[in-house]
Motif scaffolding. Structure first.
Motif, short mmCIF file in Angstrom:
data_model
loop_
_atom_site.label_atom_id
_atom_site.label_comp_id
_atom_site.label_asym_id
_atom_site.label_seq_id
_atom_site.Cartn_x
_atom_site.Cartn_y
_atom_site.Cartn_z
N PRO A 68 -1.35 -5.26 5.42
CA PRO A 68 -0.05 -4.70 5.07
C PRO A 68 0.40 -3.61 6.03
CG PRO A 68 -1.72 -3.69 3.72
CD PRO A 68 -2.43 -4.73 4.58
N ALA A 69 1.68 -3.39 6.04
CA ALA A 69 2.27 -2.24 6.73
C ALA A 69 2.73 -1.27 5.65
CB ALA A 69 3.45 -2.67 7.58
N ILE A 70 2.47 0.00 5.87
CA ILE A 70 2.92 1.02 4.92
C ILE A 70 3.90 1.91 5.66
CG2 ILE A 70 2.26 2.97 3.47
CD1 ILE A 70 -0.50 1.62 3.19
N LEU A 71 5.13 1.92 5.17
CA LEU A 71 6.17 2.77 5.75
C LEU A 71 6.14 4.10 5.01
CD1 LEU A 71 9.00 0.11 5.94
CD2 LEU A 71 7.35 0.74 7.71
N TRP A 72 5.69 5.14 5.69
CA TRP A 72 5.53 6.46 5.10
C TRP A 72 6.67 7.33 5.56
CZ3 TRP A 72 4.86 10.22 2.17
CH2 TRP A 72 4.48 11.50 2.56
N GLU A 73 7.38 7.88 4.59
CA GLU A 73 8.50 8.76 4.89
C GLU A 73 8.14 10.18 4.47
OE1 GLU A 73 13.13 9.29 3.57
OE2 GLU A 73 12.30 7.27 3.64
N ARG A 74 7.82 10.99 5.47
CA ARG A 74 7.46 12.39 5.21
C ARG A 74 8.75 13.17 4.95
NH1 ARG A 74 4.42 17.14 7.78
NH2 ARG A 74 2.41 16.82 6.79
N PRO A 75 8.73 14.07 3.98
CA PRO A 75 9.93 14.85 3.69
C PRO A 75 10.33 15.74 4.87
CG PRO A 75 8.17 15.39 2.14
CD PRO A 75 7.62 14.41 3.12
#
Length: 84
Positions: A69-76
């Motif tokens: 899987p790919a995990i799209l991480w959006e840091r604040p």
């Protein structure tokens, strides 16, 4: 099988913790710092994807490269956190 998942950290001003918003089934994170949030996310996300989003049929019938899987991480945005 879904191959791309997303994770966001949202600041809960009342509880004073970051909470997760994600389409990874079972991923519920609350952490006082973004670093602690990331540590939990990195530790738990892949295991939860395998446990909750990959079936035995997927494992038996798909090439391994199709299961990663790919995990799209959006840091604040830190500038917005300073204001909140």
């Amino acid at each position: 099988m879904q191959r791309t998942f997303s994770v966001k950290a949202l600041w809960d001003a009342e509880a004073k913790v970051f909470v997760s918003e994600s389409d990874i089934e079972g991923l519920h994170i609350e952490a006082e710092t973004i670093e602690a949030f990331e540590a939990v996310m990195h530790d738990a996300a892949i295991d939860l994807i395998v446990a909750n989003h990959v079936s035995e049929e997927d494992l038996a019938s798909r090439p391994l490269r199709d299961l990663i899987p790919a995990i799209l991480w959006e840091r604040p945005d830190a500038t917005k956190l300073a204001v909140a």
